[in-house]
Design a protein around this motif. Structure first.
Motif, PDB file in Angstrom:
ATOM      1  N   ASP A 172       3.126   9.065 -14.181  1.00  0.00           N
ATOM      2  CA  ASP A 172       2.771  10.146 -13.572  1.00  0.00           C
ATOM      3  C   ASP A 172       2.351  10.109 -12.329  1.00  0.00           C
ATOM      4  OD1 ASP A 172       4.110  11.220 -16.041  1.00  0.00           O
ATOM      5  OD2 ASP A 172       1.692  11.766 -16.866  1.00  0.00           O
ATOM      6  N   LEU A 173       1.242   9.177 -12.223  1.00  0.00           N
ATOM      7  CA  LEU A 173       0.726   9.094 -10.836  1.00  0.00           C
ATOM      8  C   LEU A 173       1.277   8.518  -9.942  1.00  0.00           C
ATOM      9  CD1 LEU A 173      -3.120   7.672 -12.107  1.00  0.00           C
ATOM     10  CD2 LEU A 173      -2.420   9.833 -11.125  1.00  0.00           C
ATOM     11  N   LEU A 174       2.427   7.707 -10.368  1.00  0.00           N
ATOM     12  CA  LEU A 174       3.279   6.965  -9.298  1.00  0.00           C
ATOM     13  C   LEU A 174       4.685   7.377  -9.121  1.00  0.00           C
ATOM     14  CD1 LEU A 174       1.274   4.636  -9.843  1.00  0.00           C
ATOM     15  CD2 LEU A 174       3.063   3.009  -9.243  1.00  0.00           C
ATOM     16  N   GLY A 175       4.721   8.643  -9.872  1.00  0.00           N
ATOM     17  CA  GLY A 175       6.014   9.440  -9.877  1.00  0.00           C
ATOM     18  C   GLY A 175       7.231   8.781 -10.437  1.00  0.00           C
ATOM     19  N   LEU A 184      -4.319   6.866  -5.517  1.00  0.00           N
ATOM     20  CA  LEU A 184      -4.672   5.306  -5.280  1.00  0.00           C
ATOM     21  C   LEU A 184      -5.676   4.983  -6.269  1.00  0.00           C
ATOM     22  CD1 LEU A 184      -3.660   2.543  -4.513  1.00  0.00           C
ATOM     23  CD2 LEU A 184      -5.074   2.839  -2.439  1.00  0.00           C
ATOM     24  N   ASP A 185      -6.807   5.478  -5.980  1.00  0.00           N
ATOM     25  CA  ASP A 185      -7.933   5.075  -6.854  1.00  0.00           C
ATOM     26  C   ASP A 185      -7.955   5.299  -8.358  1.00  0.00           C
ATOM     27  OD1 ASP A 185      -9.203   4.356  -4.228  1.00  0.00           O
ATOM     28  OD2 ASP A 185     -10.376   6.236  -4.237  1.00  0.00           O
ATOM     29  N   GLU A 186      -7.241   6.410  -8.713  1.00  0.00           N
ATOM     30  CA  GLU A 186      -7.181   6.757 -10.152  1.00  0.00           C
ATOM     31  C   GLU A 186      -6.288   5.710 -10.661  1.00  0.00           C
ATOM     32  OE1 GLU A 186      -6.050  10.374 -12.937  1.00  0.00           O
ATOM     33  OE2 GLU A 186      -6.082  10.690 -10.867  1.00  0.00           O
ATOM     34  N   ALA A 187      -5.209   5.510 -10.060  1.00  0.00           N
ATOM     35  CA  ALA A 187      -4.153   4.350 -10.495  1.00  0.00           C
ATOM     36  C   ALA A 187      -4.694   3.045 -10.540  1.00  0.00           C
ATOM     37  CB  ALA A 187      -2.860   4.536  -9.501  1.00  0.00           C
ATOM     38  N   MET A 188      -5.567   2.746  -9.661  1.00  0.00           N
ATOM     39  CA  MET A 188      -6.316   1.377  -9.789  1.00  0.00           C
ATOM     40  C   MET A 188      -7.150   1.337 -10.846  1.00  0.00           C
ATOM     41  SD  MET A 188      -4.852  -0.228  -7.175  1.00  0.00           S
ATOM     42  CE  MET A 188      -5.714  -1.684  -6.741  1.00  0.00           C
ATOM     43  N   SER A 221       0.864  -1.198   0.047  1.00  0.00           N
ATOM     44  CA  SER A 221       0.147  -0.026  -0.188  1.00  0.00           C
ATOM     45  C   SER A 221       0.863   1.336  -0.087  1.00  0.00           C
ATOM     46  CB  SER A 221      -0.875  -0.201   1.211  1.00  0.00           C
ATOM     47  OG  SER A 221      -0.243  -0.382   2.494  1.00  0.00           O
ATOM     48  N   ASP A 222       2.055   1.215   0.289  1.00  0.00           N
ATOM     49  CA  ASP A 222       3.020   2.413   0.554  1.00  0.00           C
ATOM     50  C   ASP A 222       3.591   2.800  -0.755  1.00  0.00           C
ATOM     51  OD1 ASP A 222       4.626  -0.028   0.359  1.00  0.00           O
ATOM     52  OD2 ASP A 222       6.262   1.103   1.485  1.00  0.00           O
ATOM     53  N   LEU A 223       3.217   2.074  -2.169  1.00  0.00           N
ATOM     54  CA  LEU A 223       3.684   2.266  -3.115  1.00  0.00           C
ATOM     55  C   LEU A 223       3.276   3.627  -3.850  1.00  0.00           C
ATOM     56  CD1 LEU A 223       4.001  -1.165  -5.249  1.00  0.00           C
ATOM     57  CD2 LEU A 223       5.804   0.323  -4.830  1.00  0.00           C
ATOM     58  N   VAL A 224       1.847   3.794  -3.746  1.00  0.00           N
ATOM     59  CA  VAL A 224       1.145   4.638  -4.153  1.00  0.00           C
ATOM     60  C   VAL A 224       0.692   5.986  -3.197  1.00  0.00           C
ATOM     61  CG1 VAL A 224      -0.801   5.312  -5.912  1.00  0.00           C
ATOM     62  CG2 VAL A 224       0.463   3.018  -5.998  1.00  0.00           C
ATOM     63  N   ASP A 225       0.705   7.311  -3.560  1.00  0.00           N
ATOM     64  CA  ASP A 225       0.126   8.276  -2.821  1.00  0.00           C
ATOM     65  C   ASP A 225      -1.673   7.914  -2.830  1.00  0.00           C
ATOM     66  OD1 ASP A 225      -0.966  10.447  -1.563  1.00  0.00           O
ATOM     67  OD2 ASP A 225       0.259  11.710  -2.809  1.00  0.00           O
TER      68      ASP A 225
END
Length: 1180
Positions: free
Chosen positions: A1163-1166, A1135-1139, A1127-1131
């Motif tokens: 871009d979402l995950l940097g 998170l919801d948008e990435a999923m 869970s610490d991978l994504v801000d």
């Protein structure tokens, strides 16, 4: 005409055996232990039956109950009588469910299904009398038929059981018309009489397609033969049935069903009806039956029923009478039979004299009898056993006629209709039948005839007094003994054994009967090799049987169509020679020598093999008293033996289809004549033999694949014997011409472009005696080492490499070891290292082709050769075993012991433990010997089944704790853990995790383990055999948290190095399996912290834009799971948008669309967006 006793002591085969040579009997222990003592599931059955009202409405529970009941009942198929004490309460429980007024139809159907299962196991005849059969039950059962649909295939068991029940209730001793009462209920309405209702039901179900048809035939036979019914209905029913029969055709399914029902009903009526009632109709029925032309039908059941009906019509035509001439054996006591010496106190008067009959009066034989006998004789040679058996019980030369005739003779003998005066004729026929065998195409027919002939012998033992059979005792006993040990078919051997046993018990006149029975019992004769090579020797020790057995082998088995039987027969003659050496030399040998010139291939082959075996047997006998074999064989015989090869050569019989068999047979002859030290030294025949061996080895690639190995082995064995006997001038000296020519010629053949030629001459060099190898050892070893090396041209020559390794090992054993000896004569310190290098290089042969991992053959031979050489050096010159060599040997074998193929893993384990535990003296320089001996104690490992992954891997993985072995064991385990076989993968993975659990808290050991793991990966980069399996193993290790201790440290070297290796492995790869495995490993590496995580994510996002849609979809799916897991991978804000991007994107869409979504995800995950690298322009 029911066969009451045939099952008591005989094993009768239903059809001819037409398979390969004899199978060994493996399940005897199970057969012996299968007997039950009582119905042990009584309580469970009661519970099942009582639960039916509760479960019948729920389908799953109902099916479970049905299946469990079937399983319980099926256990008693072989011993159904054990159910008898329990049948009544089972019947009552189920019938009560049927008769309850509140019972639903579904429950009644279920109860009838259970009743049918019991009937199927115990038989309806025993079960029938238990049905309720009061007067009131007639109407009750008839009423139950009201709701039945004959076409409902789900409830046929109900109709079957109701028909059987009705067949019992209709036997009530009252006129059925009394049950009708007042048939007129209301004006204009009339009830159908009960008699008509029953007949209507029977006629309806005689033409249905299910098993109810059989029960309807039983009902008809009991109903129509009732005194009140036969007067009113028998004629009309027979008329209906004959009309139905006449208008039906066996060419259609409907016609076959109708004819089956009619024939069953008629056969049952003429069986159960009184003769005087049936006789008026017999001629009409026989005439109708003739018109049906049943013998032309291809339906076995119809032909069987036709024969059955014919024999019962014949019995109807003839008056019952006891013939005054009938043979009647009075005493049936086994004890009395065995006490033949005791005088009889009184003569028992024959039964026929005690019975009053009109046997002597003459009467006209009815016309129909001739037709009946003709049809029964036709039935005796029907193509199906069941038809012939039925014809035999009622009563052109082919196997079918022989079989039917034997069965008929047995039945006649059992019933006393075969007079003792005819025994001389009958025994002659039966003796022929005991050896009846006729080749048809690739197989033979006759097993059923021989089996039936054994049955005749069994039946005669019970039918005749001992004094009647005394003149034929020797002929019958010898024939049965021969069939017991020499028949090809296991059923026939067992039938002959049973017949012999019956004669020993009933007659008491068979010589040495008890002794033979003890050795040749039912189980002992199951193994054909044991029969030919061991049991035959014991029986031949009794002189009454010696010559008949030898004569049978020579006249019948030596020219048998089955090659395996010919070879066994030759070996049997070898074993029997000491029992009658003079007879063999004087009578058997001339016959065999004349057979070697036969135009028949099988006769020639068998005769040459037999000549070879008998010659060697005579030599061994002569050698016991220091005499030459020529003391047994005269000069003419010796010359004829010598001429066999030249005669075959002159007639060009080494060519063509039969050439393989001739080459194999003559190679065996060469070997045995050489071992027998025949006086041929210096004779030209030796050159002819040498030419044949060389030509056979050179042309192995032309030999059929199934016999190639055997021919190579016999040729090599012949060469070894030939060289040892005829090429040694004086002790230790050799003919220089042979030394100059033979070895260089063989070494040149090792370069042949044909793999089989290399195999043959490699094996030949390995078989040469030591005196030929001296002075050429280095040359020979060098040539063989060249064959073991792999080049692009001969990479697929795995069998040649295997045979060269075996040859090297055999040569080392032949020449011996001497540390300071000359390298051209013995194994010494100058050439041992070269041999070890060749053997160890072959341990890494993983060649594959269309046959699979053929390199495993090479590795297996290399392991065996390493073990043999190491043990040889340990016993003679242990100083030649260097520490680094011993370490390589042990580590290579340990690697093989941890790999995936069960058979080779087990072989490697045995080699490893042999080297470890060898103590005369111990092998020096074994790494970690003390730890190994504690891990693998001698007493414990002896009981381990190394073929079983569940037992092997827990032991092998313990070697991971020893630094010297860790690399190689890990390399082997990688292939097993990442393999395909479920059991291997499961147990190897469990064992690896058990080891990892033990080192989790020891950072130093875990560091060492991870370094070794990376070293294995690095050394096997782009080696798909290892790397793909290794990636699967790494995925398992990462997913199970085996490296959690490293995740606390940022940019841990293990993760950095692993990422580098993964990138290198999948670079430009198009292997779907490898890419998928790498995706799983990369997802597992996200658990490591630091910059390396960003690099892992970048690599995964590169795969999201891979050209293969399946790889993009797999990556997206696993990245989705990865984000959920870590869970610490994504801000959390994105998170919801990435999923949503991962789950909603069609990753198998066009690449530009996919790359856009992938970049948005970056871009979402940097993570930096991957940049497209332009392809260089052509020519730049």
């Amino acid at each position: 005409m029911v066969q009451e006793e045939a099952a008591g002591g005989m094993v009768l085969s239903e059809e001819p055996a037409a398979g390969a040579a004899e199978e060994d009997v493996e399940e005897d222990a199970l057969v012996r232990g299968a007997a039950l003592e009582a119905f042990g599931e009584s309580a469970e059955t009661r519970a099942l039956l009582s639960s039916l009202p509760a479960v019948h409405g729920e389908r799953a529970a109902r099916e479970v109950a049905e299946e469990r009941f079937r399983v319980i009942m099926d256990k008693y198929q072989e011993q159904p009588h054990l159910l008898d004490p329990h049948l009544e309460w089972m019947m009552n429980s189920l019938v009560d469910l049927v008769q309850e007024e509140t019972s639903q139809p579904a429950l009644a159907h279920l109860a009838f299904k259970f009743l049918y299962v019991i009937t199927k196991v115990r038989g309806y005849k025993v079960f029938l009398r238990l049905f309720p059969h009061e007067v009131a039950d007639v109407q009750r059962v008839l009423d139950m038929f009201t709701g039945q649909n004959p076409k409902d295939h789900e409830t046929w068991e109900t109709r079957y059981m109701l028909l059987l029940w009705l067949s019992v209730t209709c036997l009530i001793p009252f006129d059925l018309s009394r049950l009708d009462g007042n048939l007129s209920i209301q004006p204009g309405e009339t009830r159908i009489p009960i008699m008509d209702r029953i007949l209507q039901i029977a006629e309806t179900y005689l033409v249905v397609s299910d098993k109810a048809r059989d029960a309807a035939a039983v009902l008809v036979s009991r109903f129509i033969t009732r005194p009140d019914v036969k007067q009113r209905k028998m004629a009309s029913f027979l008329d209906w049935s004959l009309c139905t029969l006449a208008h039906s055709s066996f060419q259609t399914i409907e016609g076959v069903i109708a004819m089956d029902g009619m024939l069953q009903a008629l056969a049952q009526i003429f069986k159960h009806g009184k003769r005087e009632d049936c006789l008026p109709y017999a001629s009409t029925v026989l005439q109708c039956l003739d018109g049906c032309r049943l013998p032309e039908s291809n339906q076995t059941l119809l032909r069987k029923l036709g024969v059955k009906l014919v024999q019962r019509l014949g019995l109807t035509f003839l008056k019952p009478k006891v013939a005054t001439w009938r043979y009647q054996r009075g005493c049936r006591s086994l004890a009395a039979n065995l006490q033949l010496c005791a005088p009889r106190t009184s003569e028992q008067k024959p039964l026929s004299h005690r019975l009053t009959s009109d046997g002597d009066e003459d009467y006209d034989v009815p016309e129909g009898v001739e037709s009946v006998i003709e049809q029964l004789l036709v039935g005796l040679k029907d193509k199906d056993t069941v038809v012939r058996w039925s014809a035999a019980k009622g009563f052109q030369e082919t196997d079918k006629a022989w079989h039917g005739g034997c069965l008929a003779l047995a039945e006649l003998g059992r019933r006393g209709l075969l007079l003792p005066s005819r025994l001389s004729e009958v025994v002659t026929v039966i003796l022929k039948a005991l050896t009846y065998d006729e080749k048809r195409g690739a197989c033979s027919v006759g097993a059923n005839v021989r089996d039936a002939a054994c049955y005749v012998c069994w039946a005669f033992a019970r039918a005749y007094e001992p004094q009647e059979l005394t003149p034929f005792v020797m002929a019958i006993s010898s024939a049965l003994v021969i069939a017991t040990v020499f028949d090809r078919n296991v059923n026939c051997r067992r039938a002959a054994s049973a017949a012999f046993q019956e004669n020993v018990g009933r007659q008491g006149t068979f010589p040495h009967g008890i002794d033979i029975l003890t050795t040749a019992d039912y189980f002992a004769v199951g193994n054909i090799s044991h029969c030919f090579l061991a049991i035959s020797v014991f029986i031949a020790g009794f002189q009454e049987y010696t010559k008949p057995m030898i004569d049978h082998l020579v006249s019948v088995k030596i020219n048998h169509w089955d090659g395996a039987i010919r070879e066994l027969s030759a070996k049997a003659l070898h074993n029997l020679t000491p029992q009658a050496p003079e007879y063999m030399a004087a009578h058997v040998f001339p016959a065999l020598l004349s057979m070697t010139l036969s135009p028949d291939l099988h006769t020639r082959h068998g005769a040459i093999l037999a000549c070879a075996e008998v010659t060697y047997a005579l030599h061994r006998l002569a050698a016991r008293s220091d005499r030459p074999v020529t003391d047994y064989l005269d000069e003419n015989t010796v010359q004829r033996l010598k001429q066999i090869h030249q005669q075959l050569c002159d007639r060009q019989l080494y060519r063509g289809l039969g050439g393989e068999l001739m080459r194999q047979a003559v190679c065996v002859l060469i070997e045995n004549l050489s071992l027998s030290r025949m006086p041929f030294k210096g004779d030209t025949v030796i050159d002819g033999w040498q030419w044949l061996i060389n030509d056979t080895l050179r042309s192995l690639h032309l030999v059929s694949s199934h016999s190639r190995q055997q021919i190579k082995e016999v040729a090599v064995s012949a060469l070894a014997a030939l060289c040892s006997e005829y090429y040694m001038e004086e002790p230790g000296e050799t003919d220089c011409a042979i030394r100059r020519e033979l070895i260089p010629q063989y070494l040149a053949e090792l370069q042949s472009p044909e793999e089989m030629t290399r195999c043959g001459f490699s094996s030949a060099l390995g078989a040469l005696p030591g005196f030929l190898l001296r002075g050429h050892l280095q040359q020979v070893l060098s040539g063989l080492r060249t064959v073991t090396s792999t080049t692009p041209k001969d990479v697929s020559f795995a069998e040649a490499r295997r045979d060269s390794l075996k040859a090297i090992s055999r040569i080392c054993q032949t020449v011996g070891v001497k540390a300071e000896g000359p390298p051209d004569e013995v194994m010494c310190k100058e050439n041992v290292s070269e041999v070890y290098a060749a053997l160890l290089n072959c341990m890494s042969d993983y060649t594959t082709d269309s046959r699979g991992d053929v390199g495993a053959w090479v590795r297996e031979a290399a392991m065996t050769s390493l073990m043999d050489l190491t043990l040889l050096l340990a016993q003679t010159e242990p100083l030649l075993i260097e520490a680094h060599i011993c370490e390589r040997v042990m580590c290579s074998v340990a690697q093989q012991a941890s790999e995936k193929i069960d058979r080779f893993r087990a072989h490697a384990a045995r080699v490893f433990l042999t080297l470890l535990h060898f103590d005369s003296p111990p092998v020096p320089h074994v790494p970690h010997r003390r730890e190994l001996e504690s891990l693998f104690p001698r007493s414990d490992v002896a009981t381990v089944n190394w073929n079983a992954p569940s037992q092997a891997f827990p032991l092998i993985t313990q070697l991971l704790g020893l630094p010297t072995y860790r690399y190689h064991v890990l390399l082997g385990l990688a292939v097993s853990v990442g393999g395909l076989t479920e059991s291997t993968v499961r147990h190897s993975t469990q064992s690896l995790f058990e080891y990892m659990k033990g080192i989790q808290k020891d950072a130093q050991v875990l560091e060492s383990f991870s370094e070794t793991l990376l070293k294995v990966f690095e050394d096997n980069l782009l080696n798909d055999r290892v790397s793909i399996s290794l990636l699967k193993m790494l995925d398992q290790l990462l997913a199970n948290g085996c490296f959690d201790i490293f995740t606390a440290e940022e940019n841990h070297p293990f993760c950095v190095k692993l990422l580098t290796l993964c990138k290198e492995e999948i670079k430009k790869s198009k292997d779907i399996q490898k890419l998928r495995s790498s995706i799983a490993v990369l997802c597992g590496m996200v658990q490591f912290s630091g910059d390396v995580r960003k690099k892992v994510l970048l690599q995964l996002f590169l795969l999201l834009g891979h050209p293969f849609p399946v790889i993009r979809k797999t990556t997206a799916s696993q990245v989705y799971e990865m984000v959920l897991t870590y869970s610490d991978l994504v801000d959390p804000a994105v998170l919801d948008e990435a999923m949503s991007v991962l789950s909603d994107t069609a990753w198998d869409a066009e690449l530009p669309v996919v790359r856009g979504q992938r970049n948005h995800l970056c871009d979402l995950l940097g993570v930096p967006r991957p940049q497209l690298v332009p392809k260089p322009a052509p020519g730049s």
